[in-house]
Scaffold this motif. Structure first.
Motif, PDB file in Angstrom:
ATOM      1  N   ASP A  89      -1.242   8.870   7.134  1.00 54.69           N
ATOM      2  CA  ASP A  89      -2.199   8.192   8.019  1.00 54.69           C
ATOM      3  C   ASP A  89      -1.877   6.699   8.130  1.00 54.69           C
ATOM      4  O   ASP A  89      -1.909   6.119   9.232  1.00 54.69           O
ATOM      5  N   ASP A  90      -1.581   6.069   6.992  1.00 56.01           N
ATOM      6  CA  ASP A  90      -1.234   4.641   7.024  1.00 56.01           C
ATOM      7  C   ASP A  90       0.039   4.409   7.813  1.00 56.01           C
ATOM      8  O   ASP A  90       0.150   3.443   8.587  1.00 56.01           O
TER       9      ASP A  90
ATOM     10  N   ARG B 129     -14.736   6.829  11.105  1.00 54.34           N
ATOM     11  CA  ARG B 129     -14.153   8.026  10.492  1.00 54.34           C
ATOM     12  C   ARG B 129     -13.813   7.800   9.023  1.00 54.34           C
ATOM     13  O   ARG B 129     -13.979   8.690   8.191  1.00 54.34           O
ATOM     14  N   GLU B 130     -13.362   6.588   8.686  1.00 56.94           N
ATOM     15  CA  GLU B 130     -12.948   6.336   7.312  1.00 56.94           C
ATOM     16  C   GLU B 130     -14.110   6.013   6.381  1.00 56.94           C
ATOM     17  O   GLU B 130     -14.056   6.329   5.189  1.00 56.94           O
ATOM     18  N   THR B 131     -15.148   5.363   6.905  1.00 54.40           N
ATOM     19  CA  THR B 131     -16.248   4.899   6.041  1.00 54.40           C
ATOM     20  C   THR B 131     -17.527   5.694   6.199  1.00 54.40           C
ATOM     21  O   THR B 131     -18.413   5.601   5.354  1.00 54.40           O
TER      22      THR B 131
ATOM     23  N   THR C 137     -15.123  -5.837   8.619  1.00 51.68           N
ATOM     24  CA  THR C 137     -14.819  -5.902   7.184  1.00 51.68           C
ATOM     25  C   THR C 137     -15.922  -6.619   6.420  1.00 51.68           C
ATOM     26  O   THR C 137     -16.346  -6.181   5.339  1.00 51.68           O
TER      27      THR C 137
ATOM     28  N   ASP D 241       0.827  -1.220   0.000  1.00 56.64           N
ATOM     29  CA  ASP D 241       0.000   0.000   0.000  1.00 56.64           C
ATOM     30  C   ASP D 241       0.858   1.266   0.000  1.00 56.64           C
ATOM     31  O   ASP D 241       0.850   2.048  -0.960  1.00 56.64           O
TER      32      ASP D 241
ATOM     33  N   ALA E 287      -2.703  10.506   2.882  1.00 54.51           N
ATOM     34  CA  ALA E 287      -3.137   9.128   3.120  1.00 54.51           C
ATOM     35  C   ALA E 287      -1.958   8.239   3.532  1.00 54.51           C
ATOM     36  O   ALA E 287      -2.091   7.369   4.412  1.00 54.51           O
TER      37      ALA E 287
ATOM     38  N   ASP F  58      -2.976  14.803  -1.392  1.00 55.30           N
ATOM     39  CA  ASP F  58      -3.899  13.815  -0.822  1.00 55.30           C
ATOM     40  C   ASP F  58      -3.228  12.452  -0.667  1.00 55.30           C
ATOM     41  O   ASP F  58      -3.427  11.747   0.336  1.00 55.30           O
TER      42      ASP F  58
ATOM     43  N   GLU G 237     -11.992   4.445  14.215  1.00 49.92           N
ATOM     44  CA  GLU G 237     -11.274   4.529  12.946  1.00 49.92           C
ATOM     45  C   GLU G 237     -12.161   4.117  11.772  1.00 49.92           C
ATOM     46  O   GLU G 237     -12.164   4.768  10.720  1.00 49.92           O
ATOM     47  N   VAL G 238     -12.935   3.025  11.955  1.00 50.69           N
ATOM     48  CA  VAL G 238     -13.834   2.573  10.888  1.00 50.69           C
ATOM     49  C   VAL G 238     -14.902   3.617  10.600  1.00 50.69           C
ATOM     50  O   VAL G 238     -15.216   3.917   9.430  1.00 50.69           O
TER      51      VAL G 238
END
Length: 425
Positions: A262-263, A292-294, A326, A220, A259, A255, A289-290
């Protein structure tokens, strides 16, 4: 030691008391007799501690018994207290029928000695010091003396037998205590092995997590940085010719870098030392975290008295929750996810539920029949594949069990046994 004190005390105390009332001309012979009685007692104890021959020990007991009966015949019923010493010894030392045969022999010998005391044979008359030359004892006095003597012997034998039973019970209790102590040491070893196994399991889990993080860094973040580098080179060529397009490319590079940061932050967070295990595998942080991201609505609730969990349990709960989240997002199209952790007396239960299955079924009803069938198959077969199998194996590896409820709300429940620290000692 208490047995020997009582044994010799039953010889010396009556002997000294009788010496106070004995005429002076008989004290020397009487003292010799008492010394012989003490010598027989000492020889008997020495033979028991040094010799392995049981027959020799029994013969010495018989010799001491007969000598005490001879003292009864010579000096009267008061010497019966000396014979209690040997009775006390063999009731404790001998077992089974041997003690009762010895008691019967002593009763017979004592009755003969008492009879000789009250009615001595003419040929042995010079040996009897306490009997007058012309015996005036009546039959009633002899019977009373023999009854009292037998009663004293029987009562002493009964008390000694009860004492021997109590001593035997105490010995059995000491043996059980020794066995329990050895079992305690075995449990201590098992506890140490269990703690070692827990550390090994934690190490395996951490190694697995490090492997996953290294792949994430390579797949990633590494690919994203390569793409950002290529976009930067393209932006350098585009900006002089087309400012608007070049500016858009610079925004995309920003961007991408954000990202990647963050990773990288999340990866470094998980690479912290074992002292941060509780924080690294915190379920509330995972849900935050989930969400905030989704953009999915999440809810986290803890029931019962919260207790500290072993690292292996934290890792299993965290990985199962992550896998369930997930699946809910990928296969169920969930908009609301709830994680509930309940601490019971014997187990900790984590339930991850979502509304995605019902939404998928409701959307499937609005489609044609063939499409609905395909949609239902995709929704049901997706989550129940390798993900659920991995969760089940991970849970069973530490003695837990996994439960899946297909009805609304779709719920994956992980149950792990709670082990108190006192249970491992």
């Amino acid at each position: 030691m208490p047995m020997r004190i009582l044994q010799y005390g039953l010889i010396l105390v009556p002997a000294v008391l009788y010496l106070l009332i004995l005429p002076l001309d008989q004290e020397d012979l009487y003292t010799l007799y008492i010394i012989i009685a003490l010598g027989l007692a000492v020889c008997k104890d020495f033979a028991r501690s040094r010799s392995r021959s049981r027959a020799r020990y029994v013969l010495l007991i018989l010799a001491e018994m007969l000598w005490s009966c001879w003292l009864i015949a010579v000096y009267g019923p008061f010497m019966l207290f000396l014979s209690l010493s040997i009775l006390y010894v063999y009731m404790y030392r001998l077992e089974g029928t041997s003690r009762w045969l010895m008691l019967g022999a002593q009763l017979v010998a004592t009755n003969i000695a008492l009879h000789w005391q009250y009615a001595p044979p003419q040929e042995l008359l010079p040996w009897f010091a306490s009997v007058p030359t012309e015996s005036k004892f009546s039959f009633l006095e002899e019977t009373a003396g023999r009854m009292v003597g037998n009663l004293i012997l029987v009562l002493t034998a009964a008390l000694s037998w009860q004492g021997s039973r109590m001593a035997s019970s105490r010995g059995q209790l000491e043996q059980v205590y020794d066995e329990l102590r050895s079992k305690h040491y075995e449990l201590q070893d098992a506890r140490a092995q269990l703690l070692l196994f827990t550390k090994q399991l934690e190490g395996v889990a951490q190694e697995e997590e490090r492997t996953r993080i290294s792949r994430q860094l390579h797949d990633d973040i590494g690919h994203r940085l390569i793409r950002t580098k290529m976009m930067s080179e393209a932006a350098l060529l585009t900006l002089p010719l087309d400012t608007e397009q070049g500016t858009e490319m610079v925004r995309q590079i920003r961007d991408q870098l954000a990202a990647s940061m963050d990773d990288m932050r999340a990866t470094l967070h998980k690479l912290r030392s074992s002292s941060y295990v509780s924080e690294a595998y915190a379920l509330d942080l995972l849900l935050e975290e989930v969400g905030r991201e989704t953009g999915v609505k999440t809810r986290y609730e803890v029931r019962g008295s919260s207790r500290e969990l072993y690292p292996s349990m934290q890792i299993v709960l965290y990985k199962n929750a992550k896998e369930a989240l997930t699946n809910a997002l990928r296969h169920g199209n969930a908009s609301t996810i709830t994680v509930e952790v309940e601490f019971g007396e014997h187990e900790v239960c984590m339930s991850v539920s979502n509304d995605g299955v019902i939404k998928a079924k409701q959307s499937a009803r609005a489609q044609p029949e063939g499409a609905q069938s395909n949609r239902s198959t995709a929704a049901d077969s997706g989550p129940s594949g390798m993900g659920h199998e991995g969760m089940r194996l991970r849970t069973e590896s530490i003695g837990g069990r996994l439960e899946i409820r297909q009805a609304y709300p779709y719920t994956v429940t992980t149950r792990l046994p709670m082990m108190k620290k006192t249970d491992l000692i």
